[in-house]
Design an enzyme around this catalytic site. Structure first.
Site, short mmCIF file in Angstrom:
data_model
loop_
_atom_site.label_atom_id
_atom_site.label_comp_id
_atom_site.label_asym_id
_atom_site.label_seq_id
_atom_site.Cartn_x
_atom_site.Cartn_y
_atom_site.Cartn_z
N ASP A 290 12.48 4.42 9.15
CA ASP A 290 11.26 3.73 8.77
C ASP A 290 11.01 2.67 9.85
O ASP A 290 11.87 2.36 10.67
CB ASP A 290 11.38 3.11 7.38
CG ASP A 290 9.99 2.84 6.77
OD1 ASP A 290 9.01 2.80 7.53
OD2 ASP A 290 9.90 2.66 5.54
C1 BGC Z 1 6.39 2.39 5.56
C2 BGC Z 1 6.42 3.88 5.82
C3 BGC Z 1 5.39 4.24 6.85
C4 BGC Z 1 5.64 3.44 8.11
C5 BGC Z 1 4.67 3.76 9.23
C6 BGC Z 1 6.41 1.57 6.84
O1 BGC Z 1 6.06 0.26 6.57
O2 BGC Z 1 7.48 2.03 4.74
O3 BGC Z 1 6.18 4.58 4.63
O4 BGC Z 1 5.41 5.62 7.10
O5 BGC Z 1 5.53 2.07 7.79
O6 BGC Z 1 3.43 3.24 8.97
#
Ligand code: BGC
Length: 753
Positions: A290
């Site tokens: 993530d």
């Molecule tokens: C989130 C993810 C997301 C990623 C990219 C993170 O803050 O937890 O679900 O895919 O950002 O935007």
């Protein structure tokens, strides 16, 4: 044959590369590309993805491999600018022109294609699907698949090729700010629908993730929270959802989570990544982090392949530190090879080399909006219908529509999943977006954006312009006066929900409870339409006649809500999450760490409920939620006959369902395990199927029961165990209301992870 295929795919690739170049120059470059293709044996589509990945890896230098293992965010954000080569969305891993490796253009996708910070311009529209909970409420795998195809088609037309979709964390707490992105509290339901959505996405030639692996079930202090849970409990709940989802969807990538699991961060959790995911489940794709979830270089040896959104981490671990570790021998070169190989294999397996996105391809927005509308219509749950107040007859009654920004659109959830430049039929329709305020990194994402499908207009279309009055609901007294002057009132209320923050409690904010109470006091025929990311308390439940949960209903939400209210669609959504009376019924009445500043080390004790998430917990405790998991009313009636079961290694359950009412409708036939040796309070959804029935029509529904749901995880034996004995299988209209059951007698059985 082989050469022809080779040339065909080289040509397909080069067409895209050379579009827009002068003819002579293009010809020369084309010829060069053909030659290069001969030298690129991995472009032979008759070879397996493994072989192709191995052939390509063999040609790569160490630097080229390292370049694939990390990448930045693909949006202007704070001090960061859009990286060169990135189309713009969530993330970017540069391609390799020497070897013809396409860049990874990664976009958020759970509910549609996002456009964070409007990086692709304010006119770059996408179709927002209803929330994940709305999808889960459909109990319909076909809808999940169709939604996946739809969003992937839009992503391809924008030149994007990796979808950060497949959110399937279990709803362990109805205050979790991200439940709206996920698929409810049951592992079978979440796994099946998540898997189908991924299958739909990847059927178009894209990679999808599933996320956030694992037990990422609280947003408050999400970077410092430790999910404490036993191994068996985790295998029978959160991990089972992922296991089923991965089996069905075969995602190219798995995104590991921000939180710790039993003291170890998700993206460097050897147990979850190396042992469970890649070991026990034989997962062959790659693990991406993530955004900002990599805490240390040991992530590389503990199972992480790719560092995403690298600027958000303390270090770009998978560049210099990884190079040094390989140089000094603390991380073997073979691990770097494995990391790159897994990424390449996923890219080959899912079409990224052979079927590149066509940036600029036209998008059939009207058709896509219809996909979103169908999902909304099947996901809306009718919770209360006293005296059959619904459906509304087009009888000329005077209707007061109140509150909820119903004149502007339907609410949506905030955070990285929010479709910020949503589909609008006319670019003249202004978007209403309410900043919720707040501080910190995620504050820019705390918004309630109203997708421009106003319920008010859709109601007026059906009831007549002059029969419908509107009041914003800002002043309850005024709303009550208008409600009193009408024959019935429909109050729209909403709850903001966002990534990065949990709701402190289960109340409806902004004085909306008082608004409903005032309207209900003035108008006996009051219907409440909820637009929420979670269940909420209902102090006014007894005072209103109708309650409709429309979740966040997406591109055509207003139309879908109106069609349900007026009976053009018979409601068929069922709750994918238990609806507690209030937070005192929860395993943790207080959100762990509540009141502490973001970043405070916080322990969430999931050993309290263990694998008994949601309805399983209520069954164990012997308590009754306000509305049970699986509950939802229809405008017709369904009768379920006697349950029949058959056992052995492939157990199944069957029942005949009849539409005994006078309207066509859809039922969700639900089978539950309601008793097993030594446990009479157990409750587990073992199968479900949605069926459409004409009035008077009957259908036999048979479901195959996944033995893992009957079994327990035996940690010592490292496998599933079904103890010999009697297993009671019931059919029910929800997890509490079981109308018949039958005994499945099973022999002692053990099977592998
Ligand atoms: C989130 C993810 C997301 C990623 C990219 C993170 O803050 O937890 O679900 O895919 O950002 O935007």
């Amino acid at each position: 044959m082989k050469t022809r295929k080779l040339l065909a795919s080289a040509l397909a690739g080069s067409m895209v590369l050379f579009a827009g170049i002068a003819p002579a120059q293009a010809q020369a470059q084309q010829a060069e590309a053909n030659e290069t293709a001969q030298a690129r044996p991995w472009m032979d589509t008759s070879l397996s993805p493994d072989r192709r990945a191995a052939l390509l890896l063999a040609e790569m230098t160490f630097d080229e491999k390292i370049a694939m293992l990390h990448g930045p965010m693909a949006m202007p954000f704070g001090p960061f600018t859009l990286p060169e080569g990135a189309i713009g969305s969530a993330g970017y891993i540069p391609g390799n022109p020497r070897l013809g490796i396409p860049a990874l253009q990664e976009t958020d996708a759970s509910l549609g294609i996002t456009n964070p910070m409007l990086v692709r311009g304010a006119d770059d529209m996408s179709t927002p699907l209803p929330s994940g909970l709305a999808l889960a409420a459909t109990f319909n795998p076909e809808i999940a698949y169709a939604g996946g195809v739809m969003i992937a088609t839009e992503a391809r037309a924008k030149g994007l090729n990796v979808l950060l979709a497949g959110g399937m964390n279990l709803a362990r707490d109805p205050r979790n700010g991200r439940n709206f992105e996920y698929l409810g509290e049951d592992p079978l339901l979440a796994g099946v629908l998540g898997g189908e959505s991924v299958r739909g996405i990847q059927s178009t030639g894209m990679v999808s993730t599933v996320k956030h692996y694992a037990v990422n079930d609280q947003e408050h202090n999400r970077m410092t929270v430790d999910s404490v849970i036993g191994e068996a409990d985790m295998r029978e709940s959160d991990l089972l959802a992922f296991q089923i989802g991965i089996e069905r969807g075969d995602p190219g990538s798995v995104m590991c989570a921000y939180n710790m699991i039993n003291g170890v961060y998700g993206c460097q959790n050897d147990h979850l990544l190396n042992q469970v995911l890649k070991g026990d489940w034989g997962y062959r794709g790659w693990v991406m982090s993530d955004w900002g979830a990599v805490e240390a270089l040991e992530a590389a040896t503990n199972g992480l392949e790719q560092q995403s959104g690298e600027q958000l981490d303390q270090k770009i671990w998978f560049d210099q530190p990884l190079r040094e570790a390989v140089a000094n021998g603390s991380i073997p070169q073979s691990r770097v090879d494995d990391m790159a190989l897994r990424i390449l294999r996923g890219m080959f397996a899912h079409g990224l080399f052979d079927n590149p996105p066509e940036r600029g391809a036209p998008i059939d927005f009207a058709a896509h909006a219809a996909v979103a509308q169908r999902e909304a219509e099947e996901g809306i749950v009718l919770l209360k219908n006293e005296g059959g107040i619904l459906p509304l007859a087009a009888s000329g009654a005077r209707i007061a529509v109140i509150g909820g920004h119903a004149e502007a659109g339907v609410a949506s959830g905030g955070g990285s999943s929010q479709v910020t430049a949503p589909y609008r039929e006319s670019s003249m329709v202004p978007l209403r977006s309410l900043p919720i305020g707040g501080e910190g990194m995620m504050a820019a994402w705390y918004n309630v954006l109203f997708h421009p499908s106003p319920p008010l207009a859709a109601i007026r279309e059906r009831a007549g312009e002059d029969k419908v009055a509107f009041d914003t609901g800002a002043y309850p007294g005024d709303a009550a006066r208008i409600a009193g002057e009408a024959d019935l009132a429909i109050v729209f209320v909403y709850q903001p929900s966002s990534e990065g923050a949990d709701a402190p409690d289960m109340s409806l904010p902004f004085g909306q409870d008082a608004l409903i109470a005032a309207v209900a006091a003035a108008q006996p025929n009051t219907i409440v339409v909820l637009q929420t990311g979670n269940p909420v308390e209902m102090p006014w439940e007894q005072d209103v006649k109708g309650i409709v949960e429309s979740w966040y209903s997406g591109a055509k939400g207003g139309e879908a809500i109106a069609r349900i209210l007026f009976g053009e669609v018979n409601p068929s959504g069922r709750l994918p999450i238990s609806w507690p009376v209030d937070a005192s019924q929860l395993p943790r009445p207080e959100i762990p760490g509540w009141g502490t500043p973001e970043g405070t080390p916080t322990r969430v004790d999931y050993t309290i409920e263990g694998s008994d998430v949601g309805y399983r917990w209520y069954a164990r405790e012997g308590t009754q939620p306000r509305y049970a998991f699986g509950y939802g009313l229809s405008y017709t009636d369904f009768d379920h006959g006697a349950v029949r079961v058959s056992g052995g290694n492939a157990p199944s359950a069957a029942v005949t369902v009849t539409n005994s009412g006078d309207r066509a409708g859809q039922d969700v036939v639900q089978f539950y395990l309601t008793g097993k040796p030594g446990n009479d309070s157990i409750r587990r959804l073992v199968g479900f199927e949605k069926v459409s029935l004409a009035p008077g029509e009957s259908r036999e529904v048979t479901v195959r029961i996944d033995p893992r749901i009957l079994a327990e995880w035996d940690e010592a034996a490292h496998g599933w165990h079904i103890a010999a004995g009697d297993y009671r299988i019931g059919v029910g209209t929800d997890a509490v209301t079981i109308t018949d059951d039958a005994i499945l007698s099973l022999r002692n059985r053990r099977f592998g992870p």
